[in-house]
Write an enzyme that holds these catalytic residues in place. Structure first.
Site, PDB file in Angstrom:
ATOM      1  N   GLY A  16      18.069 -17.048  18.366  1.00  0.00           N
ATOM      2  CA  GLY A  16      18.095 -18.105  19.374  1.00  0.00           C
ATOM      3  C   GLY A  16      16.908 -19.053  19.223  1.00  0.00           C
ATOM      4  CB  CYS A 275      21.799  -7.849  10.914  1.00  0.00           C
ATOM      5  SG  CYS A 275      21.206  -8.649  12.416  1.00  0.00           S
TER       6      CYS A 275
HETATM    7  P1  NAD Z   1      16.598 -10.310  19.519  1.00  0.00           P
HETATM    8  O1  NAD Z   1      16.591  -8.950  20.087  1.00  0.00           O
HETATM    9  O2  NAD Z   1      15.415 -10.829  18.773  1.00  0.00           O
HETATM   10  O3  NAD Z   1      16.889 -11.379  20.690  1.00  0.00           O
HETATM   11  C1  NAD Z   1      17.851 -11.205  21.681  1.00  0.00           C
HETATM   12  C2  NAD Z   1      17.237 -11.679  23.015  1.00  0.00           C
HETATM   13  O4  NAD Z   1      18.275 -11.663  24.005  1.00  0.00           O
HETATM   14  C3  NAD Z   1      16.118 -10.773  23.550  1.00  0.00           C
HETATM   15  O5  NAD Z   1      14.919 -11.528  23.677  1.00  0.00           O
HETATM   16  C4  NAD Z   1      16.654 -10.281  24.897  1.00  0.00           C
HETATM   17  O6  NAD Z   1      15.657 -10.164  25.884  1.00  0.00           O
HETATM   18  C5  NAD Z   1      17.645 -11.366  25.249  1.00  0.00           C
HETATM   19  N1  NAD Z   1      18.653 -10.966  26.222  1.00  0.00           N
HETATM   20  C6  NAD Z   1      19.407  -9.845  26.245  1.00  0.00           C
HETATM   21  N2  NAD Z   1      20.236  -9.857  27.305  1.00  0.00           N
HETATM   22  C7  NAD Z   1      20.001 -11.012  27.969  1.00  0.00           C
HETATM   23  C8  NAD Z   1      20.563 -11.599  29.134  1.00  0.00           C
HETATM   24  N3  NAD Z   1      21.525 -10.988  29.823  1.00  0.00           N
HETATM   25  N4  NAD Z   1      20.085 -12.796  29.537  1.00  0.00           N
HETATM   26  C9  NAD Z   1      19.096 -13.427  28.843  1.00  0.00           C
HETATM   27  N5  NAD Z   1      18.543 -12.928  27.719  1.00  0.00           N
HETATM   28  C10 NAD Z   1      18.999 -11.727  27.287  1.00  0.00           C
HETATM   29  O7  NAD Z   1      17.897 -10.393  18.614  1.00  0.00           O
HETATM   30  P2  NAD Z   1      18.164 -11.358  17.351  1.00  0.00           P
HETATM   31  O8  NAD Z   1      17.579 -10.769  16.130  1.00  0.00           O
HETATM   32  O9  NAD Z   1      17.830 -12.760  17.723  1.00  0.00           O
HETATM   33  O10 NAD Z   1      19.737 -11.200  17.226  1.00  0.00           O
HETATM   34  C11 NAD Z   1      20.615 -11.790  18.163  1.00  0.00           C
HETATM   35  C12 NAD Z   1      22.015 -11.747  17.587  1.00  0.00           C
HETATM   36  O11 NAD Z   1      22.065 -12.519  16.389  1.00  0.00           O
HETATM   37  C13 NAD Z   1      22.492 -10.342  17.204  1.00  0.00           C
HETATM   38  O12 NAD Z   1      23.867 -10.265  17.479  1.00  0.00           O
HETATM   39  C14 NAD Z   1      22.272 -10.310  15.704  1.00  0.00           C
HETATM   40  O13 NAD Z   1      23.187  -9.449  15.076  1.00  0.00           O
HETATM   41  C15 NAD Z   1      22.547 -11.727  15.297  1.00  0.00           C
HETATM   42  N6  NAD Z   1      21.867 -12.177  14.066  1.00  0.00           N
HETATM   43  C16 NAD Z   1      20.546 -11.855  13.857  1.00  0.00           C
HETATM   44  C17 NAD Z   1      19.908 -12.355  12.716  1.00  0.00           C
HETATM   45  C18 NAD Z   1      18.455 -12.041  12.432  1.00  0.00           C
HETATM   46  O14 NAD Z   1      17.981 -12.426  11.369  1.00  0.00           O
HETATM   47  N7  NAD Z   1      17.729 -11.378  13.303  1.00  0.00           N
HETATM   48  C19 NAD Z   1      20.591 -13.190  11.835  1.00  0.00           C
HETATM   49  C20 NAD Z   1      21.922 -13.504  12.101  1.00  0.00           C
HETATM   50  C21 NAD Z   1      22.543 -13.003  13.243  1.00  0.00           C
HETATM   51  C1  UGA Z   2      20.421 -10.851   6.337  1.00  0.00           C
HETATM   52  C2  UGA Z   2      21.320 -11.886   5.654  1.00  0.00           C
HETATM   53  O1  UGA Z   2      20.731 -12.267   4.419  1.00  0.00           O
HETATM   54  C3  UGA Z   2      21.501 -13.117   6.537  1.00  0.00           C
HETATM   55  O2  UGA Z   2      22.429 -14.013   5.933  1.00  0.00           O
HETATM   56  C4  UGA Z   2      22.037 -12.676   7.902  1.00  0.00           C
HETATM   57  O3  UGA Z   2      22.152 -13.785   8.758  1.00  0.00           O
HETATM   58  C5  UGA Z   2      21.092 -11.655   8.514  1.00  0.00           C
HETATM   59  O4  UGA Z   2      20.956 -10.526   7.607  1.00  0.00           O
HETATM   60  C6  UGA Z   2      21.588 -11.092   9.801  1.00  0.00           C
HETATM   61  O5  UGA Z   2      22.764 -11.147  10.102  1.00  0.00           O
HETATM   62  O6  UGA Z   2      20.713 -10.559  10.473  1.00  0.00           O
HETATM   63  P1  UGA Z   2      17.817 -10.534   6.660  1.00  0.00           P
HETATM   64  O7  UGA Z   2      18.203  -9.161   7.069  1.00  0.00           O
HETATM   65  O8  UGA Z   2      16.907 -11.315   7.521  1.00  0.00           O
HETATM   66  O9  UGA Z   2      19.135 -11.427   6.477  1.00  0.00           O
HETATM   67  O10 UGA Z   2      17.132 -10.467   5.216  1.00  0.00           O
HETATM   68  P2  UGA Z   2      17.679 -10.323   3.712  1.00  0.00           P
HETATM   69  O11 UGA Z   2      16.973 -11.300   2.872  1.00  0.00           O
HETATM   70  O12 UGA Z   2      19.155 -10.341   3.655  1.00  0.00           O
HETATM   71  O13 UGA Z   2      17.166  -8.882   3.303  1.00  0.00           O
HETATM   72  C7  UGA Z   2      17.701  -7.707   3.880  1.00  0.00           C
HETATM   73  C8  UGA Z   2      17.081  -6.489   3.245  1.00  0.00           C
HETATM   74  O14 UGA Z   2      17.562  -6.314   1.911  1.00  0.00           O
HETATM   75  C9  UGA Z   2      15.557  -6.559   3.131  1.00  0.00           C
HETATM   76  O15 UGA Z   2      15.006  -5.294   3.431  1.00  0.00           O
HETATM   77  C10 UGA Z   2      15.327  -6.927   1.684  1.00  0.00           C
HETATM   78  O16 UGA Z   2      14.069  -6.531   1.214  1.00  0.00           O
HETATM   79  C11 UGA Z   2      16.467  -6.178   1.018  1.00  0.00           C
HETATM   80  N1  UGA Z   2      16.865  -6.724  -0.296  1.00  0.00           N
HETATM   81  C12 UGA Z   2      17.383  -7.973  -0.373  1.00  0.00           C
HETATM   82  C13 UGA Z   2      16.730  -5.943  -1.428  1.00  0.00           C
HETATM   83  O17 UGA Z   2      16.273  -4.801  -1.358  1.00  0.00           O
HETATM   84  N2  UGA Z   2      17.127  -6.459  -2.633  1.00  0.00           N
HETATM   85  C14 UGA Z   2      17.652  -7.706  -2.746  1.00  0.00           C
HETATM   86  O18 UGA Z   2      18.002  -8.111  -3.877  1.00  0.00           O
HETATM   87  C15 UGA Z   2      17.776  -8.481  -1.585  1.00  0.00           C
END
Ligand code: NAD
Ligand code: UGA
Length: 457
Positions: A16, A275
């Site tokens: 977010g 994730c």
């Molecule tokens: P996060 O835990 O960092 O953030 C989620 C936030 O939502 C928290 O700060 C929490 O307090 C808040 N929250 C929960 N319930 C709430 C409510 N009812 N009202 C208001 N706020 C509320 O999670 P994130 O890593 O940002 O992931 C969020 C989503 O995005 C997940 O579904 C994840 O799978 C997806 N996603 C994450 C990544 C990544 O790189 N972290 C990448 C792509 C997709």
């Molecule tokens: C991953 C995806 O790359 C994103 O596209 C997606 O949005 C995100 O998950 C999500 O849904 O949360 P992220 O987990 O942030 O992103 O990081 P990556 O770069 O994908 O790495 C994931 C893990 O795999 C790390 O621990 C990294 O060190 C490992 N990795 C990656 C390897 O061990 N070898 C590789 O060749 C690549």
């Protein structure tokens, strides 16, 4: 000042925060607000010390905070005035009841949908930004339309593909923006409204339109395929160790085949992050619930191999260090799940450190950004010390275990480190980022992943 559109995001986390900051930066004509129930997080977004570390993010936030980017815990008024609401709350793996350990815990998403229904007095476009099981939009739609008001809600799926550590760049130039909608006139019009937001900086060919189910499923599948490549090359790393082949050479040779491609073929101690595991297990759960056991079993292996690779790393450490590490100091280089982030969720460091502690090793953990999170993950333990400085962590250690691929670890003075360590000094390079021959020449015994070990005796 009046704005063209009011955009709200519920959930100010790793997704977010950066996503809304990018929209605010690229679209000064919109007012963008982030709300979260976590006061400390909101306070941090408003301070000079943002709650997440992402290269380049500070500058983006500073440019638009207070101009058209706002942070608050006041969820209700924010919902009332929004035209578009992104739902970016967490969707962790369920830890209880049916589907525990595999299914997504949708309570935060459902709570948000109910809140939106409760507070809305005008029509809204509601956007699933969180990663959700296929067909969740259906459930959200049913909740939103369960009231007796005539407010209309259009639900879109717009999953996020950014990776941590490169979030700003990924958002600036995404490979694609995926938007899924209901195949109705209203659904398509809502999709175009969201596409118009991204069109402020993303080229039209990269904005992909699908039905809502394809969009939801594509997100899970993208993560499953990426993780599968890491597990695939990690299985090959074990074969390399047993045969004298070198995993980076094998990866390079196959990666030059344009049908295979070179990315995500870096053998490692295993993948981490919030994730990959969660999304694959969710896919496994969905497949199994649909009676598709072979599909479920196929993808489950990706997670199992990942855990096996981490266990294998620890087994190898013990075997190399004369079958006992009890009382030995091990410098753990890196706790984040990858470089350029302070995030430690599902980091391989957690499993590895716990296994080392079970063997009664003494751990000296260092990381440039993740020490505070490491403390939360491992809790208080008499056999763990934390160091900001890697030289101090290595001082007197019997071994170094490289867990995170921070560039910093390539640039250290290993001659100085070797002198300060107990002998024989070992390096277990769980990321294959160091110059192994040079370290061997300095006197280290070096054990990489998927390459011949270089030991002095
Ligand atoms: P996060 O835990 O960092 O953030 C989620 C936030 O939502 C928290 O700060 C929490 O307090 C808040 N929250 C929960 N319930 C709430 C409510 N009812 N009202 C208001 N706020 C509320 O999670 P994130 O890593 O940002 O992931 C969020 C989503 O995005 C997940 O579904 C994840 O799978 C997806 N996603 C994450 C990544 C990544 O790189 N972290 C990448 C792509 C997709
Ligand atoms: C991953 C995806 O790359 C994103 O596209 C997606 O949005 C995100 O998950 C999500 O849904 O949360 P992220 O987990 O942030 O992103 O990081 P990556 O770069 O994908 O790495 C994931 C893990 O795999 C790390 O621990 C990294 O060190 C490992 N990795 C990656 C390897 O061990 N070898 C590789 O060749 C690549």
């Amino acid at each position: 000042m009046s704005f063209e559109k009011e955009i709200l995001c519920v959930g100010a986390g790793y997704v977010g925060g950066p996503t809304m900051a990018m929209i605010a930066d690229k679209c000064p004509q919109y007012r963008v607000e982030l709300v979260d129930i976590n006061q400390a997080r909101i306070d941090a977004w408003q301070s000079d010390n943002l709650p997440i570390y992402e290269p380049g993010l500070d500058e983006v936030v500073k440019r638009c905070r207070g101009r058209n980017l706002f942070f608050s815990t006041e969820v209700e008024p924010a919902i009332r005035k929004a035209d578009m609401i992104f739902v970016s709350v967490n969707t962790p793996t369920k830890t209880f009841g049916q589907g525990a350990g595999q299914a997504s815990d949708l309570q935060y998403v459902e709570r948000t949908a109910r809140k939106i229904l409760e507070c809305s007095t005008s029509d809204k476009i509601v956007i699933e930004k969180s990663t959700l099981p296929v067909r969740t939009a259906e459930a959200i739609k049913r909740i939103l339309h369960s009231g007796d008001s005539d407010v209309q809600f259009d639900v879109l799926s717009n999953p996020e593909f950014l990776a941590e550590g490169t979030a700003v760049q990924d958002l600036l130039e995404p490979d694609r923006v995926l938007i899924g909608c209901d195949e109705t006139e209203r659904g398509k019009a809502a999709l175009e409204e969201l596409a118009a937001v991204y069109a402020n900086w993303v080229v039209p060919e990269r904005i992909i339109r699908t039905n809502v189910w394809s969009s939801e499923l594509a997100k899970l599948v993208a993560n499953a395929f990426l993780a599968q490549r890491v597990s695939s090359i990690n299985t090959i790393s074990a074969l390399c160790e047993a045969t004298g082949a070198e995993v980076d050479e094998v990866a390079h040779a196959i990666g030059l085949d344009s049908r295979i491609g070179s990315k995500f073929l870096k053998a490692s101690i295993g993948f981490g992050g919030s994730c990959f595991k969660k999304d694959i297990l969710n896919l496994v759960y969905i497949a199994r619930s649909l009676g598709l056991d072979e599909v479920a079993g196929y993808w489950e292996q990706v997670v199992q191999v990942n855990e096996w690779q981490q266990d294998r790393f620890v087994r190898q450490m013990i075997a190399e260090m004369f079958n006992t590490i009890a009382g030995k100091r091990i410098a753990v280089f890196g706790f984040a799940f990858k470089a350029d982030t302070g995030d430690t969720r599902e980091s391989p460091a957690i499993r590895v450190c716990k296994e080392l502690l079970e063997e009664r090793a003494e751990l000296c953990i260092t990381d440039p950004k993740a020490i505070e999170n490491a403390k939360l993950e491992l809790g208080d333990h008499e056999s763990i010390e934390y160091f900001a400085d890697p030289y101090e962590a290595a001082d007197g250690a019997h071994a170094i275990a490289v867990i995170t691929d921070w560039r910093l670890y390539r640039e250290l003075d290993y001659e100085r480190i070797c002198e300060s360590m107990a002998k024989p000094a070992f390096i277990f390079d769980g990321r294959n980022i160091l110059d192994h021959q040079a370290l061997y020449d300095l006197g280290f015994s070096v054990v990489p992943i998927g390459k011949p070990r270089l030991v002095h005796f």
